[in-house]
Design an enzyme around this catalytic site. Structure first.
Site, PDB file in Angstrom:
ATOM      1  N   ARG A 103       0.888  -1.177   0.000  1.00  0.00           N
ATOM      2  CA  ARG A 103       0.000   0.000   0.000  1.00  0.00           C
ATOM      3  C   ARG A 103       0.919   1.218   0.000  1.00  0.00           C
ATOM      4  O   ARG A 103       1.601   1.486   0.991  1.00  0.00           O
ATOM      5  CB  ARG A 103      -0.900  -0.033   1.237  1.00  0.00           C
ATOM      6  CG  ARG A 103      -1.880   1.133   1.365  1.00  0.00           C
ATOM      7  CD  ARG A 103      -2.744   0.914   2.608  1.00  0.00           C
ATOM      8  NE  ARG A 103      -3.570   2.054   2.930  1.00  0.00           N
ATOM      9  CZ  ARG A 103      -4.818   2.257   2.507  1.00  0.00           C
ATOM     10  NH1 ARG A 103      -5.371   1.368   1.693  1.00  0.00           N
ATOM     11  NH2 ARG A 103      -5.515   3.319   2.867  1.00  0.00           N
ATOM     12  N   HIS A 130      -6.860   1.338  -7.183  1.00  0.00           N
ATOM     13  CA  HIS A 130      -7.219   0.646  -5.941  1.00  0.00           C
ATOM     14  C   HIS A 130      -8.042  -0.592  -6.316  1.00  0.00           C
ATOM     15  O   HIS A 130      -9.239  -0.678  -6.030  1.00  0.00           O
ATOM     16  CB  HIS A 130      -8.034   1.583  -5.056  1.00  0.00           C
ATOM     17  CG  HIS A 130      -8.065   1.196  -3.608  1.00  0.00           C
ATOM     18  ND1 HIS A 130      -7.537   0.013  -3.135  1.00  0.00           N
ATOM     19  CD2 HIS A 130      -8.583   1.841  -2.509  1.00  0.00           C
ATOM     20  CE1 HIS A 130      -7.722  -0.059  -1.829  1.00  0.00           C
ATOM     21  NE2 HIS A 130      -8.338   1.028  -1.432  1.00  0.00           N
ATOM     22  N   GLN A 133     -10.175  -2.650  -3.547  1.00  0.00           N
ATOM     23  CA  GLN A 133     -11.401  -1.995  -3.116  1.00  0.00           C
ATOM     24  C   GLN A 133     -12.504  -2.168  -4.149  1.00  0.00           C
ATOM     25  O   GLN A 133     -13.656  -2.441  -3.811  1.00  0.00           O
ATOM     26  CB  GLN A 133     -11.144  -0.505  -2.870  1.00  0.00           C
ATOM     27  CG  GLN A 133     -12.393   0.272  -2.461  1.00  0.00           C
ATOM     28  CD  GLN A 133     -12.956  -0.177  -1.129  1.00  0.00           C
ATOM     29  OE1 GLN A 133     -12.257  -0.127  -0.122  1.00  0.00           O
ATOM     30  NE2 GLN A 133     -14.202  -0.618  -1.110  1.00  0.00           N
ATOM     31  N   ASP A 222     -16.021   9.290  -2.688  1.00  0.00           N
ATOM     32  CA  ASP A 222     -14.811   9.159  -1.883  1.00  0.00           C
ATOM     33  C   ASP A 222     -14.483  10.537  -1.320  1.00  0.00           C
ATOM     34  O   ASP A 222     -15.066  11.546  -1.736  1.00  0.00           O
ATOM     35  CB  ASP A 222     -13.666   8.633  -2.754  1.00  0.00           C
ATOM     36  CG  ASP A 222     -12.454   8.170  -1.954  1.00  0.00           C
ATOM     37  OD1 ASP A 222     -12.538   8.127  -0.708  1.00  0.00           O
ATOM     38  OD2 ASP A 222     -11.417   7.861  -2.581  1.00  0.00           O
ATOM     39  N   CYS A 262     -15.677   3.914   0.025  1.00  0.00           N
ATOM     40  CA  CYS A 262     -14.554   3.059   0.413  1.00  0.00           C
ATOM     41  C   CYS A 262     -14.094   3.311   1.843  1.00  0.00           C
ATOM     42  O   CYS A 262     -13.364   2.482   2.394  1.00  0.00           O
ATOM     43  CB  CYS A 262     -13.401   3.226  -0.564  1.00  0.00           C
ATOM     44  SG  CYS A 262     -12.726   4.892  -0.675  1.00  0.00           S
ATOM     45  N   ARG A 290     -14.073  -6.472   1.519  1.00  0.00           N
ATOM     46  CA  ARG A 290     -12.630  -6.388   1.296  1.00  0.00           C
ATOM     47  C   ARG A 290     -11.970  -7.701   1.737  1.00  0.00           C
ATOM     48  O   ARG A 290     -11.071  -8.217   1.059  1.00  0.00           O
ATOM     49  CB  ARG A 290     -12.032  -5.208   2.084  1.00  0.00           C
ATOM     50  CG  ARG A 290     -12.358  -3.828   1.572  1.00  0.00           C
ATOM     51  CD  ARG A 290     -11.651  -3.497   0.284  1.00  0.00           C
ATOM     52  NE  ARG A 290     -10.189  -3.616   0.391  1.00  0.00           N
ATOM     53  CZ  ARG A 290      -9.392  -2.655   0.870  1.00  0.00           C
ATOM     54  NH1 ARG A 290      -9.900  -1.503   1.295  1.00  0.00           N
ATOM     55  NH2 ARG A 290      -8.081  -2.845   0.901  1.00  0.00           N
TER      56      ARG A 290
END
Length: 303
Positions: A103, A130, A133, A222, A262, A290
């Site tokens: 990450r 991502h 996600q 987001d 998310c 997830r």
């Protein structure tokens, strides 16, 4: 199935469907106390250069539930943080571990890691993409809507890693995708170039959130300022002032429209308290998934 999961652009529709199907099966097994049939003793190296809650916990719990072990590496305390070349880190970890998840910030970091690694590399988040996600998002939408193809996915907000991955993942799965971003905050050109090649689903990029939301089956948003953009927070608050998922926007969507986020959410900015509360079950189903989606990725890459 590709060796790595760096971005959904590398995956076909059939390969994404396989991940989602395996995720559904693993979730069913977990909920019903059925042991996973996966080789025990696998080890996952987890490199974190960004803060994390869901990515850290879901990967570490996931590899444990599969009968393996997760090794946490912070950039602040690992040799990467002291300037060790990515190539040397990759070649070392591949001698110890069966898979590497990272990450980080620049997407070129995960690409370089994969170039030098003899074991699968998973993109746990970069500034550009991502994928983990969005696999969870697709899984959750399919759970609630029983399908993906033919649905309209609407994204409101910054053209960030989420927007890029949703464009790719949604279109690959046969969803129409509409995106609304302010001028100057649009998605990455790589995602837009892919969208221009799609002929079996519709894509639109607009600056008016209301235009994008019309007829939507799922609306996704987001935060306005992601990690590493803290210095831009005030400028972004002004630029994104009209890009809020609220009751007025939801009224333009189809009846039963889902909402996904998310997380973490800045309630009162990109989404109102009321809309978040009304769709909290869907949003936390998304967070839970997830775990299951990433377990499916690990199973398929490490089997």
């Amino acid at each position: 199935m590709p060796k790595h999961l760096l971005k959904l652009l590398d995956y076909s529709r059939a390969e994404i469907e396989e991940i989602l199907n395996v995720a559904d099966q693993l979730k069913y097994e977990q909920k019903n106390g059925i042991p996973h049939s996966f080789p025990k003793g696998k080890t996952l190296a987890m490199i974190f250069e960004k803060n994390s809650t869901r990515t850290r916990v879901s990967f570490e719990v996931g590899i444990f539930q599969l009968g393996g072990h997760g090794v946490f590496l912070s950039s602040a305390t690992s040799q990467m943080g002291r300037g060790e070349p990515i190539a040397d880190t990759a070649r070392t970890l591949a001698r110890y571990c069966d898979c590497i998840m990272i990450r980080t910030y620049g997407h070129e970091i995960v690409e370089e890691l994969a170039k030098w690694s003899d074991v699968p590399v998973i993109n746990g988040l970069t500034d550009r993409y991502h994928p983990c996600q969005v696999l969870a998002d697709l899984m959750t939408i399919r759970e609630h809507k029983s399908r993906l193809e033919g649905l309209k996915l609407c994204y409101i907000g910054d053209g960030n890693n989420m927007a890029n991955s949703l464009i790719v993942g949604g279109l690959k799965m046969g969803m129409d995708v509409s995106v609304a971003c302010p001028e100057g905050y649009g998605p990455h050109q790589e995602a837009l170039d892919f969208a221009a090649t799609v002929t079996d689903a519709k894509f639109s990029l607009v600056t008016d959130p209301k235009e994008a939301a019309v007829g939507a089956d799922v609306i996704i948003t987001d935060v306005w300022a992601s990690m590493g953009q803290e210095d831009e927070a005030e400028a972004r608050r002004i630029a994104f002032a009209g890009y809020q998922v609220n009751d007025e926007l939801m009224a333009l969507a189809n009846p039963g429209c889902m909402v996904q986020h998310c997380l973490p959410a800045k309630k009162g900015q990109e989404i109102t308290e009321a809309v978040f509360a009304a769709h909290a079950t869907e949003i936390f189903d998304e967070a839970e998934n997830r775990l299951h989606a990433q377990k499916a990725v690990m199973v398929l890459l490490m089997q």
